[in-house]
Design a protein around this motif. Structure first.
Motif, mmCIF file in Angstrom:
data_model
loop_
_atom_site.group_PDB
_atom_site.id
_atom_site.type_symbol
_atom_site.label_atom_id
_atom_site.label_comp_id
_atom_site.label_asym_id
_atom_site.label_seq_id
_atom_site.Cartn_x
_atom_site.Cartn_y
_atom_site.Cartn_z
ATOM 1 N N ALA A 57 30.525 -25.066 -1.514
ATOM 2 C CA ALA A 57 30.623 -24.288 -0.275
ATOM 3 C C ALA A 57 29.695 -24.800 0.829
ATOM 4 O O ALA A 57 29.949 -24.540 2.014
ATOM 5 C CB ALA A 57 30.301 -22.822 -0.563
ATOM 6 N N TYR A 58 28.621 -25.505 0.458
ATOM 7 C CA TYR A 58 27.605 -25.851 1.465
ATOM 8 C C TYR A 58 27.310 -27.344 1.609
ATOM 9 O O TYR A 58 26.815 -27.764 2.649
ATOM 10 C CB TYR A 58 26.287 -25.123 1.152
ATOM 11 N N ASP A 205 13.944 -30.913 13.198
ATOM 12 C CA ASP A 205 14.524 -32.028 13.963
ATOM 13 C C ASP A 205 14.290 -31.925 15.474
ATOM 14 O O ASP A 205 13.984 -32.937 16.115
ATOM 15 C CB ASP A 205 16.026 -32.143 13.669
ATOM 16 N N LYS A 227 27.703 -29.784 10.640
ATOM 17 C CA LYS A 227 27.253 -29.030 9.471
ATOM 18 C C LYS A 227 28.385 -28.195 8.891
ATOM 19 O O LYS A 227 29.302 -27.792 9.624
ATOM 20 C CB LYS A 227 26.080 -28.122 9.847
ATOM 21 N N ARG A 228 28.286 -27.924 7.620
ATOM 22 C CA ARG A 228 29.303 -27.111 6.952
ATOM 23 C C ARG A 228 29.422 -25.747 7.626
ATOM 24 O O ARG A 228 28.432 -25.141 8.030
ATOM 25 C CB ARG A 228 28.945 -26.917 5.471
ATOM 26 N N GLY A 230 32.134 -23.472 6.437
ATOM 27 C CA GLY A 230 33.086 -22.696 5.661
ATOM 28 C C GLY A 230 33.156 -23.224 4.246
ATOM 29 O O GLY A 230 32.624 -24.307 3.931
ATOM 30 N N ALA A 231 33.800 -22.466 3.382
ATOM 31 C CA ALA A 231 33.765 -22.760 1.956
ATOM 32 C C ALA A 231 34.635 -23.953 1.556
ATOM 33 O O ALA A 231 34.435 -24.537 0.488
ATOM 34 C CB ALA A 231 34.201 -21.525 1.168
ATOM 35 N N ARG A 240 27.704 -32.461 17.091
ATOM 36 C CA ARG A 240 26.811 -32.466 18.255
ATOM 37 C C ARG A 240 26.097 -33.809 18.342
ATOM 38 O O ARG A 240 25.628 -34.343 17.330
ATOM 39 C CB ARG A 240 25.767 -31.353 18.139
ATOM 40 N N TRP A 242 22.919 -35.884 19.579
ATOM 41 C CA TRP A 242 21.499 -35.690 19.917
ATOM 42 C C TRP A 242 21.041 -36.870 20.775
ATOM 43 O O TRP A 242 21.330 -38.023 20.466
ATOM 44 C CB TRP A 242 20.642 -35.619 18.647
ATOM 45 N N ASP A 294 19.445 -31.529 7.188
ATOM 46 C CA ASP A 294 18.784 -30.266 6.856
ATOM 47 C C ASP A 294 19.215 -29.859 5.448
ATOM 48 O O ASP A 294 20.378 -30.052 5.066
ATOM 49 C CB ASP A 294 19.231 -29.155 7.818
ATOM 50 N N ILE A 296 19.072 -26.607 2.577
ATOM 51 C CA ILE A 296 18.789 -25.181 2.376
ATOM 52 C C ILE A 296 18.516 -24.930 0.900
ATOM 53 O O ILE A 296 18.913 -25.720 0.044
ATOM 54 C CB ILE A 296 19.964 -24.291 2.843
ATOM 55 N N VAL A 310 23.182 -29.677 3.974
ATOM 56 C CA VAL A 310 24.338 -28.993 4.581
ATOM 57 C C VAL A 310 24.973 -29.788 5.705
ATOM 58 O O VAL A 310 26.035 -29.420 6.213
ATOM 59 C CB VAL A 310 23.940 -27.605 5.124
ATOM 60 N N TYR A 313 24.720 -36.272 8.978
ATOM 61 C CA TYR A 313 23.960 -36.873 10.076
ATOM 62 C C TYR A 313 24.287 -38.368 10.128
ATOM 63 O O TYR A 313 24.213 -39.048 9.105
ATOM 64 C CB TYR A 313 22.451 -36.715 9.845
ATOM 65 N N PHE B 160 10.783 -19.324 0.340
ATOM 66 C CA PHE B 160 11.769 -20.311 -0.104
ATOM 67 C C PHE B 160 13.170 -19.814 0.237
ATOM 68 O O PHE B 160 13.976 -20.529 0.789
ATOM 69 C CB PHE B 160 11.645 -20.530 -1.606
ATOM 70 N N TYR B 204 26.269 -19.712 9.010
ATOM 71 C CA TYR B 204 26.808 -20.069 7.692
ATOM 72 C C TYR B 204 25.960 -21.119 6.982
ATOM 73 O O TYR B 204 25.651 -20.989 5.804
ATOM 74 C CB TYR B 204 28.250 -20.586 7.835
ATOM 75 N N ASP B 205 25.577 -22.176 7.711
ATOM 76 C CA ASP B 205 24.834 -23.261 7.062
ATOM 77 C C ASP B 205 23.350 -22.942 6.895
ATOM 78 O O ASP B 205 22.594 -23.771 6.380
ATOM 79 C CB ASP B 205 25.017 -24.570 7.822
ATOM 80 N N GLN B 206 22.925 -21.750 7.346
ATOM 81 C CA GLN B 206 21.544 -21.287 7.149
ATOM 82 C C GLN B 206 20.493 -22.163 7.825
ATOM 83 O O GLN B 206 19.345 -22.233 7.385
ATOM 84 C CB GLN B 206 21.225 -21.174 5.663
ATOM 85 N N THR B 207 20.876 -22.863 8.889
ATOM 86 C CA THR B 207 19.901 -23.669 9.628
ATOM 87 C C THR B 207 19.976 -23.313 11.107
ATOM 88 O O THR B 207 20.994 -22.781 11.580
ATOM 89 C CB THR B 207 20.160 -25.179 9.477
ATOM 90 N N SER B 209 18.531 -25.630 13.608
ATOM 91 C CA SER B 209 18.131 -26.766 14.430
ATOM 92 C C SER B 209 19.247 -27.149 15.387
ATOM 93 O O SER B 209 20.354 -27.473 14.980
ATOM 94 C CB SER B 209 17.732 -27.958 13.554
ATOM 95 N N PRO B 211 19.674 -29.422 19.272
ATOM 96 C CA PRO B 211 18.907 -30.323 20.144
ATOM 97 C C PRO B 211 18.163 -29.556 21.230
ATOM 98 O O PRO B 211 18.736 -28.718 21.927
ATOM 99 C CB PRO B 211 19.996 -31.212 20.761
ATOM 100 N N ARG B 222 23.176 -19.808 17.571
ATOM 101 C CA ARG B 222 24.129 -20.101 16.501
ATOM 102 C C ARG B 222 24.499 -18.889 15.669
ATOM 103 O O ARG B 222 25.536 -18.882 15.021
ATOM 104 C CB ARG B 222 23.556 -21.182 15.572
ATOM 105 N N ARG B 266 28.277 -14.084 5.590
ATOM 106 C CA ARG B 266 28.711 -13.586 4.290
ATOM 107 C C ARG B 266 28.053 -12.234 4.109
ATOM 108 O O ARG B 266 27.164 -11.845 4.854
ATOM 109 C CB ARG B 266 28.329 -14.567 3.163
#
Lengths: 359, 287
Positions: A57-58, A205, A227-228, A230-231, A240, A242, A294, A296, A310, A313, B160, B204-207, B209, B211, B222, B266
């Motif tokens: 999923a990730y 980053d 980045k992901r 969805g499942a 994106r 940078w 990144d 998680i 996730v 890059y 964590f 969803y991706d738990q980040t 970051s 630019p 986000r 979720r």
């Protein structure tokens, strides 16, 4: 009669207080039960399935790595059963995760001290530090070491060459900005600059992007990220781009030697990507760790934790360096014996290159 | 489901504020106090915070937090208006997995081993600010309370795993009942549910970051969006016992139960139980 009434009121008061306390205790314990009910399935089979599903999923690099995750399930699921020990389950999970060849994939068997942390860049759970000693640099090579920020040290090397050591990209941008202003003011007249990220494990980053902006004179694209989202395996958010562009009040845009090792990882590597698009920057040392995305942390029902990359890059031309790392322009490596004897050959080579002037 | 948050936020708040004010303006005269009564109270207590955030982890987390609050309440016999600032701090651990540690071992340049064990727990800070207006409707011995509030809640989890709601600006109607008792005592029960809210959670991706963005800017950009009852369900029940004493003092004991469910990205479920004791300074008086 009056005494009876007083006693009656006291009893009622205590009954009320007791009822309130019992209600609170009941609600508190119920809230735990309601939320934790799924954890009762902490069998090896469920733990395996949970971990496998989480990566499905990730994880953002199946395509880059050429890994068929569904096929790995078919291969490894039959090896898991509910009678197996923690050590046997650990072995299966490690075998499966090794296929990802990703330093950002780590398995922490938390709660079981007998089992080591797994990652492909660990040896029996131990991370071997690269042959680099910051104390040696400060004591033997720097004339005037200063540390205006816990993550940043600067000073002058032989011939007036400047030196900045960036230990990580963790913290507030404002604090880095002040430290960089001090460092770049002190090093403004240097004929060249060594930027040392040999032990930089990463951080945030956008902070690395900001710091790289202190060493550039114009806006350049250096990375794309998706980045992901969805499942499903191909579900990603938008890609994106940078850019690195001038930031802050003071900058250094003269010749720069960027020092790297395999311990340069994550945001340390995205920083290296941003620095490398500048024509005056030369990467010296050895190849970076190859863990850009990144990552998680998630947990499975037996309490073990694991990290998942996730993102996807890439360099602006579409090249992915995940699992590969950024190879230096000038390959120089220290040996442990050299460092223990008080010599940093990489730093010496970079200083010589800067004093000789760019080719 | 995610929509740009800011342009609609002001409008919703103005609408909510207007509803509360018009409710207050429409109040009947009746049991008005001769003098408006004000209470400023400081409370301390205990909060149990339980979270199941499947976007962040498969494990339920819970923790015992120390809670405190500062409350101002005014009432004139027709309207009760309340402003509250609250905070709670403590640690959460995965339910059923207390005491876990993660060990980091490295071999240094001189060949020695350096080992650090870090507990797998999350330091947790919750904070909330709320303004509530309620109309008082006497029905026999009981006073019914009907109104609503605008509130902002924040949960900052560092560890964590970082499960939970990050921030929520909400509009919630409330209903309650107050029963006066002898000797300047009262018992009050109220319930509220959020009708609409602007919520930030990790995407969803738990980040976070992005630019040129700070972590907070990344979170807002986000992971923020409007929620209504279809995606966000909450219920807060508050029971209180209050007793005035002396010329200026009020003692209040509160038991609060809060439930929240949010479904983006979720499922997240949170159950909060808080017990608090507060002492208030009373200004003004009863008729």
């Amino acid at each position: 009669m009056s005494h009876w009434r007083t006693s009656h009121w006291r009893v009622r008061r205590w009954v009320r207080a007791l009822a309130l306390g019992l209600t609170a205790a009941l609600i508190t314990s119920l809230s735990g039960c309601v939320l934790e009910r799924r954890e009762r399935s902490a069998t090896p089979t469920h733990a395996f399935e949970q971990l496998w599903e989480d990566y499905r999923a990730y994880y953002g690099l199946f395509e880059v790595k050429g890994v068929d995750w569904d096929a790995l399930h078919a291969e490894y699921a039959p090896r898991v059963n509910d009678q197996m020990s923690d050590a046997e389950l650990y072995e299966v999970l490690v075998d499966m995760l090794t296929h990802l060849d990703d330093p950002h994939v780590t398995l922490y068997p938390a709660g079981n001290p007998e089992l080591p942390t797994f990652s492909i860049d660990l040896v029996d759970g131990v991370f071997v530090e690269p042959p680099f000693d910051e104390a040696l640099v400060e004591e033997r090579y720097l004339h005037d070491a200063a540390t205006p920020h816990p993550q940043l040290t600067y000073g002058h090397l032989a011939g007036g060459v400047g030196y900045i050591h960036l230990r990580s990209f963790d913290g507030k941008q404002r604090d880095y900005a002040e430290a960089l202003d001090r460092a770049l003011r002190a090093l403004a007249d240097a004929p060249g600059l060594v930027v040392d990220i040999r032990d930089n494990p990463g951080g945030f980053d956008p902070l690395a992007q900001y710091v790289a902006g202190r060493f550039t004179d114009t806006r350049r694209a250096y990375m794309t990220v998706r980045k992901r989202n969805g499942a499903e395996l191909d579900e990603f958010g938008p890609t994106r781009t940078w850019y690195v562009e001038p930031t802050g009040a003071r900058r250094f845009t003269g010749p720069i030697a960027l020092l790297t090792t395999y311990a340069t990882q994550s945001a340390g590597e995205t920083f290296a990507l941003a620095m490398r698009v500048n024509p005056q920057v030369v990467q010296v040392g050895s190849t970076t760790g190859g863990a850009f995305s990144d990552a998680i942390l998630r947990e499975t029902w037996n309490g073990w934790a694991y990290t998942i990359s996730v993102g996807d890059y890439r360099a602006p031309d579409g090249t992915s360096f995940e699992g590969v790392g950024l190879a230096p322009d000038v390959w120089v490596e220290n040996t442990y014996d050299e460092v223990r004897a008080g010599r940093d050959a990489v730093l010496e080579a970079a200083t010589e290159w800067l004093l000789a002037g760019p080719p | 489901m995610l929509t740009p948050p800011c342009p609609r936020l002001g409008g919703l708040l103005r609408l909510g504020g207007a509803c509360l004010l018009s409710l207050a303006a429409a109040l009947p005269r009746g049991t008005a106090l001769a003098q408006t009564e004000h209470r400023v109270g400081l409370g301390v207590g205990y909060s149990h915070h339980a979270v199941m955030d499947t976007a962040a982890t498969s494990l339920a987390y819970d923790g015992h937090l120390a809670a405190t609050s500062l409350t101002y309440q005014g009432e004139n016999g027709r309207v009760v208006w309340t402003a509250r600032l609250g905070a709670a701090f403590g640690h959460m651990q995965a339910t059923g997995h207390a005491g876990r540690t993660i060990r980091f071992v490295s071999r240094e340049v001189d060949g020695s081993l350096d080992s650090v064990s870090v507990p797998v727990r999350a330091s947790t800070l919750t904070a909330d600010a709320r303004v509530r207006v309620e109309r008082m409707l006497p029905v026999g011995r009981v006073v019914l309370l009907a109104g609503g509030d605008v509130g902002f809640g924040l949960t900052n989890v560092q560890g964590f795993a970082a499960p939970g709601l990050m921030q929520m600006l909400s509009l919630a109607p409330s209903l309650g009942a107050r029963v006066p008792l002898p000797n300047r005592q009262l018992v009050q029960v109220s319930a509220r549910t959020v009708l609409a809210a602007w919520v930030s959670r990790m995407p969803y991706d738990q980040t976070v970051s992005l630019p040129g963005q700070t972590p907070y800017q990344g979170l807002v950009a986000r992971g923020s969006g409007w929620r209504s009852l279809g995606h966000l369900q909450t219920l807060s029940i508050d029971a209180a016992y209050q007793r005035d004493f002396g010329a200026r003092g009020t003692l209040r004991v509160n038991l609060a139960l809060g439930y929240l469910h949010d479904d983006w990205p979720r499922s997240l479920r949170v159950i909060d139980t808080t017990a608090e004791v507060s002492l208030a300074l009373r200004i003004g008086g009863r008729s």
